[in-house]
Design a protein around this motif. Structure first.
Motif, PDB file in Angstrom:
ATOM      1  N   MET A   6      44.868  30.233  42.579  1.00  0.00           N
ATOM      2  CA  MET A   6      44.758  31.497  41.717  1.00  0.00           C
ATOM      3  C   MET A   6      43.270  31.498  40.839  1.00  0.00           C
ATOM      4  SD  MET A   6      47.501  32.415  38.529  1.00  0.00           S
ATOM      5  CE  MET A   6      46.844  33.571  37.421  1.00  0.00           C
ATOM      6  N   THR A   7      42.574  32.460  40.844  1.00  0.00           N
ATOM      7  CA  THR A   7      41.480  32.873  40.030  1.00  0.00           C
ATOM      8  C   THR A   7      41.727  32.840  38.668  1.00  0.00           C
ATOM      9  OG1 THR A   7      40.422  34.017  41.890  1.00  0.00           O
ATOM     10  CG2 THR A   7      39.460  34.483  39.599  1.00  0.00           C
ATOM     11  N   THR A   8      40.950  32.021  37.862  1.00  0.00           N
ATOM     12  CA  THR A   8      41.217  31.906  36.342  1.00  0.00           C
ATOM     13  C   THR A   8      39.749  32.705  35.744  1.00  0.00           C
ATOM     14  OG1 THR A   8      42.146  30.147  36.525  1.00  0.00           O
ATOM     15  CG2 THR A   8      41.302  30.530  34.414  1.00  0.00           C
ATOM     16  N   THR A   9      39.954  33.576  34.834  1.00  0.00           N
ATOM     17  CA  THR A   9      38.781  34.516  34.337  1.00  0.00           C
ATOM     18  C   THR A   9      38.768  34.069  32.686  1.00  0.00           C
ATOM     19  OG1 THR A   9      38.990  36.139  35.839  1.00  0.00           O
ATOM     20  CG2 THR A   9      38.049  36.811  33.901  1.00  0.00           C
ATOM     21  N   LEU A  10      37.508  33.893  32.156  1.00  0.00           N
ATOM     22  CA  LEU A  10      37.307  33.845  30.800  1.00  0.00           C
ATOM     23  C   LEU A  10      36.086  34.619  30.634  1.00  0.00           C
ATOM     24  CD1 LEU A  10      37.658  32.580  28.014  1.00  0.00           C
ATOM     25  CD2 LEU A  10      36.810  30.509  28.825  1.00  0.00           C
ATOM     26  N   GLY A  11      36.338  35.555  29.643  1.00  0.00           N
ATOM     27  CA  GLY A  11      34.905  36.471  29.653  1.00  0.00           C
ATOM     28  C   GLY A  11      34.312  37.012  30.889  1.00  0.00           C
ATOM     29  N   THR A  12      33.252  36.681  31.325  1.00  0.00           N
ATOM     30  CA  THR A  12      32.561  37.081  32.425  1.00  0.00           C
ATOM     31  C   THR A  12      32.601  35.907  33.312  1.00  0.00           C
ATOM     32  OG1 THR A  12      30.427  36.521  31.779  1.00  0.00           O
ATOM     33  CG2 THR A  12      31.063  38.639  31.300  1.00  0.00           C
ATOM     34  N   ALA A  13      33.201  34.738  33.019  1.00  0.00           N
ATOM     35  CA  ALA A  13      33.224  33.512  33.894  1.00  0.00           C
ATOM     36  C   ALA A  13      34.589  33.860  34.774  1.00  0.00           C
ATOM     37  CB  ALA A  13      33.157  32.156  33.101  1.00  0.00           C
ATOM     38  N   SER A  14      34.495  33.642  35.952  1.00  0.00           N
ATOM     39  CA  SER A  14      35.719  33.737  36.855  1.00  0.00           C
ATOM     40  C   SER A  14      35.456  32.565  38.018  1.00  0.00           C
ATOM     41  CB  SER A  14      35.613  35.054  37.419  1.00  0.00           C
ATOM     42  OG  SER A  14      36.785  35.254  38.201  1.00  0.00           O
ATOM     43  N   ALA A  15      36.383  31.848  38.106  1.00  0.00           N
ATOM     44  CA  ALA A  15      36.576  30.724  39.147  1.00  0.00           C
ATOM     45  C   ALA A  15      37.971  30.625  39.854  1.00  0.00           C
ATOM     46  CB  ALA A  15      36.225  29.384  38.485  1.00  0.00           C
ATOM     47  N   GLY A  16      37.620  30.485  41.248  1.00  0.00           N
ATOM     48  CA  GLY A  16      38.995  30.346  42.061  1.00  0.00           C
ATOM     49  C   GLY A  16      39.264  28.757  42.093  1.00  0.00           C
ATOM     50  N   PRO A  17      40.137  28.315  42.756  1.00  0.00           N
ATOM     51  CA  PRO A  17      40.654  26.918  43.044  1.00  0.00           C
ATOM     52  C   PRO A  17      39.209  26.294  43.639  1.00  0.00           C
ATOM     53  CG  PRO A  17      42.509  28.302  43.461  1.00  0.00           C
ATOM     54  CD  PRO A  17      41.375  29.236  43.379  1.00  0.00           C
ATOM     55  N   GLY A  18      38.995  25.179  42.983  1.00  0.00           N
ATOM     56  CA  GLY A  18      37.709  24.413  43.638  1.00  0.00           C
ATOM     57  C   GLY A  18      36.663  24.949  43.078  1.00  0.00           C
ATOM     58  N   GLU A  19      36.438  25.839  42.173  1.00  0.00           N
ATOM     59  CA  GLU A  19      35.206  26.508  41.512  1.00  0.00           C
ATOM     60  C   GLU A  19      34.773  26.152  40.260  1.00  0.00           C
ATOM     61  OE1 GLU A  19      35.207  30.149  44.858  1.00  0.00           O
ATOM     62  OE2 GLU A  19      35.498  30.470  42.836  1.00  0.00           O
ATOM     63  N   ILE A  20      33.669  26.566  39.844  1.00  0.00           N
ATOM     64  CA  ILE A  20      33.152  26.496  38.341  1.00  0.00           C
ATOM     65  C   ILE A  20      32.277  27.657  38.252  1.00  0.00           C
ATOM     66  CG2 ILE A  20      31.128  24.827  39.046  1.00  0.00           C
ATOM     67  CD1 ILE A  20      31.397  23.765  36.109  1.00  0.00           C
ATOM     68  N   ASP A  21      32.420  28.259  36.849  1.00  0.00           N
ATOM     69  CA  ASP A  21      31.567  29.488  36.541  1.00  0.00           C
ATOM     70  C   ASP A  21      31.417  29.451  35.209  1.00  0.00           C
ATOM     71  OD1 ASP A  21      30.049  31.598  37.083  1.00  0.00           O
ATOM     72  OD2 ASP A  21      31.637  33.097  37.075  1.00  0.00           O
ATOM     73  N   THR A  22      30.119  29.958  34.726  1.00  0.00           N
ATOM     74  CA  THR A  22      29.951  30.242  33.365  1.00  0.00           C
ATOM     75  C   THR A  22      29.561  31.565  32.937  1.00  0.00           C
ATOM     76  OG1 THR A  22      27.734  29.614  33.823  1.00  0.00           O
ATOM     77  CG2 THR A  22      28.920  27.624  33.078  1.00  0.00           C
ATOM     78  N   GLY A  23      29.720  32.097  32.034  1.00  0.00           N
ATOM     79  CA  GLY A  23      29.542  33.319  31.547  1.00  0.00           C
ATOM     80  C   GLY A  23      29.588  33.447  29.993  1.00  0.00           C
ATOM     81  N   ARG A  24      29.685  34.639  29.627  1.00  0.00           N
ATOM     82  CA  ARG A  24      29.920  34.840  27.995  1.00  0.00           C
ATOM     83  C   ARG A  24      31.296  35.888  27.869  1.00  0.00           C
ATOM     84  NH1 ARG A  24      25.501  32.660  25.997  1.00  0.00           N
ATOM     85  NH2 ARG A  24      25.689  34.032  24.148  1.00  0.00           N
ATOM     86  N   LEU A  25      31.793  35.398  26.346  1.00  0.00           N
ATOM     87  CA  LEU A  25      32.881  36.154  26.004  1.00  0.00           C
ATOM     88  C   LEU A  25      32.284  36.957  24.983  1.00  0.00           C
ATOM     89  CD1 LEU A  25      36.028  36.536  25.656  1.00  0.00           C
ATOM     90  CD2 LEU A  25      35.892  34.453  24.048  1.00  0.00           C
ATOM     91  N   GLU A  26      32.592  38.495  25.096  1.00  0.00           N
ATOM     92  CA  GLU A  26      31.934  39.396  24.000  1.00  0.00           C
ATOM     93  C   GLU A  26      33.018  39.300  22.900  1.00  0.00           C
ATOM     94  OE1 GLU A  26      30.701  44.090  23.531  1.00  0.00           O
ATOM     95  OE2 GLU A  26      29.980  42.934  25.606  1.00  0.00           O
ATOM     96  N   VAL A  27      32.345  39.274  21.742  1.00  0.00           N
ATOM     97  CA  VAL A  27      33.381  39.134  20.606  1.00  0.00           C
ATOM     98  C   VAL A  27      32.787  39.976  19.315  1.00  0.00           C
ATOM     99  CG1 VAL A  27      34.336  36.907  21.069  1.00  0.00           C
ATOM    100  CG2 VAL A  27      32.101  36.958  19.689  1.00  0.00           C
ATOM    101  N   GLY A  28      31.814  40.728  19.486  1.00  0.00           N
ATOM    102  CA  GLY A  28      31.436  41.928  18.323  1.00  0.00           C
ATOM    103  C   GLY A  28      29.940  42.239  18.725  1.00  0.00           C
ATOM    104  N   GLU A  29      29.539  42.931  17.471  1.00  0.00           N
ATOM    105  CA  GLU A  29      28.090  43.127  17.784  1.00  0.00           C
ATOM    106  C   GLU A  29      27.214  42.617  16.447  1.00  0.00           C
ATOM    107  OE1 GLU A  29      28.336  47.502  17.513  1.00  0.00           O
ATOM    108  OE2 GLU A  29      28.850  47.700  19.616  1.00  0.00           O
ATOM    109  N   THR A  30      25.969  42.481  16.642  1.00  0.00           N
ATOM    110  CA  THR A  30      24.981  41.880  15.686  1.00  0.00           C
ATOM    111  C   THR A  30      24.573  43.251  14.652  1.00  0.00           C
ATOM    112  OG1 THR A  30      23.075  42.351  16.928  1.00  0.00           O
ATOM    113  CG2 THR A  30      24.198  40.316  17.168  1.00  0.00           C
ATOM    114  N   ARG A  31      23.830  42.917  13.762  1.00  0.00           N
ATOM    115  CA  ARG A  31      23.492  43.944  12.796  1.00  0.00           C
ATOM    116  C   ARG A  31      22.955  45.152  13.339  1.00  0.00           C
ATOM    117  NH1 ARG A  31      22.594  39.766   7.856  1.00  0.00           N
ATOM    118  NH2 ARG A  31      24.929  39.761   6.968  1.00  0.00           N
TER     119      ARG A  31
END
Length: 319
Positions: A1-26
């Motif tokens: 089963m694929t697991t997603t966190l923000g823009t990171a998405s990894a299926g079984p046996g995989e690793i991925d990195t990304g960003r979780l958007e939480v707002g805007e700067t000034r």
């Protein structure tokens, strides 16, 4: 089963990195927190880890920087979800509190989706954390000098106290502060949702400290082995536990000279520190009110009247 966190998405046996958007700067630009998903080849528990809840506490991200490259998802059982830097705004300027709302992030949990900057970040990360079976919230004693220790913050009467204490023992720093924490801490809020959570406090320094980081790396792998994410065994060794905490301020302004070292036992009446003038003239001597262990001290020698100097862990036992 694929697991997603923000823009990171990894299926079984995989690793991925990304960003979780939480707002805007000034300036209206979106910003996101760095995240990682390590999805094991085999099913198992889910572990959530986060670091830099306080913007000047960098040892935790030092731990993640060293742990993640060593993880092989093809030999992992279960899933690891990571937010590498929680307090985005404070991290950018190396300050403890979020400068947008002058808030200590680890007092904002479980957060509010429509609240302040810190409350929104807390809500977003709490939503991820509460999908897990176990939580490690990696901290350090800010820029003070402190023992490497683990904090159990749910309180001894909490239904998950024993589970949190077991997790602390598995992490294995050797020292545990077992004392109910302030409202708004992740390690207070998450157990209320049924998730064992600990708050490893990996020393204290300016920048980061390799010795404390290595202690944290060992702790994470101890947890991974003990809870069957990876092959191996973790022997639960007895920990020195403080059940209370006493803080000492300075009765005068001047320069501090400590009479005890970190980790050293103190008895009631022992001299903890002395205050002198710049010329070495004595101004005050401060003694311990209780038996315990010197747990934390300020880093800089100069103090004003009433300013924090040190803390003693009290009501010491072994478990």
């Amino acid at each position: 089963m694929t697991t997603t966190l923000g823009t990171a998405s990894a299926g079984p046996g995989e690793i991925d990195t990304g960003r979780l958007e939480v707002g805007e700067t000034r300036d209206g630009s979106p910003f996101g927190l760095p995240v990682a998903v390590i999805n094991g080849e085999q099913p198992g528990r889910t572990l959530y880890m986060q670091a830099v809840s306080d913007g000047d506490e960098l040892n935790g991200v030092g731990v993640l920087q060293r742990v993640v490259p060593q993880l092989d998802p093809t030999t992992l059982s279960g899933t690891i979800l990571i937010v590498g830097i929680v307090n985005y705004h404070a991290f950018q300027i190396a300050e403890h509190r979020n400068p947008i709302d002058d808030t200590k992030m680890n007092r904002a949990y479980p957060g509010t989706e429509t609240g302040t900057s810190s409350e929104r970040i807390a809500a977003a990360t709490f939503d991820i954390a509460t999908q897990a079976d176990l939580i490690l919230d990696l901290h350090q004693g800010s820029t003070s000098r402190m023992l490497d220790e683990v904090r159990v913050r749910c309180g001894k009467r909490h239904r998950l106290h024993d589970d949190c204490l077991e997790l602390a023992k598995a992490f294995g720093c050797g020292y545990v502060l077992d004392q109910k924490g302030p409202d708004g801490q992740l390690a207070r809020a998450a157990p209320d949702d049924g998730i064992p959570t600990i708050d490893p406090e990996l020393g204290g320094c300016v920048g980061w400290d390799e010795t404390s980081i290595q202690k944290g790396v060992e702790g994470v792998f101890n947890v991974l082995a003990y809870y069957d994410f990876i092959d191996g065994t973790t022997e639960l060794e007895r920990q020195t536990r403080a059940n209370g905490f006493e803080q000492y301020g300075s009765p005068n302004g001047g320069l501090v000279s400590f009479e005890k070292d970190l980790g050293e036992q103190v008895a009631s009446g022992d001299v903890l520190f002395e205050i002198t003038t710049p010329f070495g003239e004595p101004k005050a001597t401060v003694t311990a009110d209780s038996d315990g262990i010197l747990w934390r001290t300020r880093r800089l020698p100069q103090v004003a009247t009433g300013e924090y100097v040190c803390s003693v862990g009290t009501d010491i036992d072994s478990y």
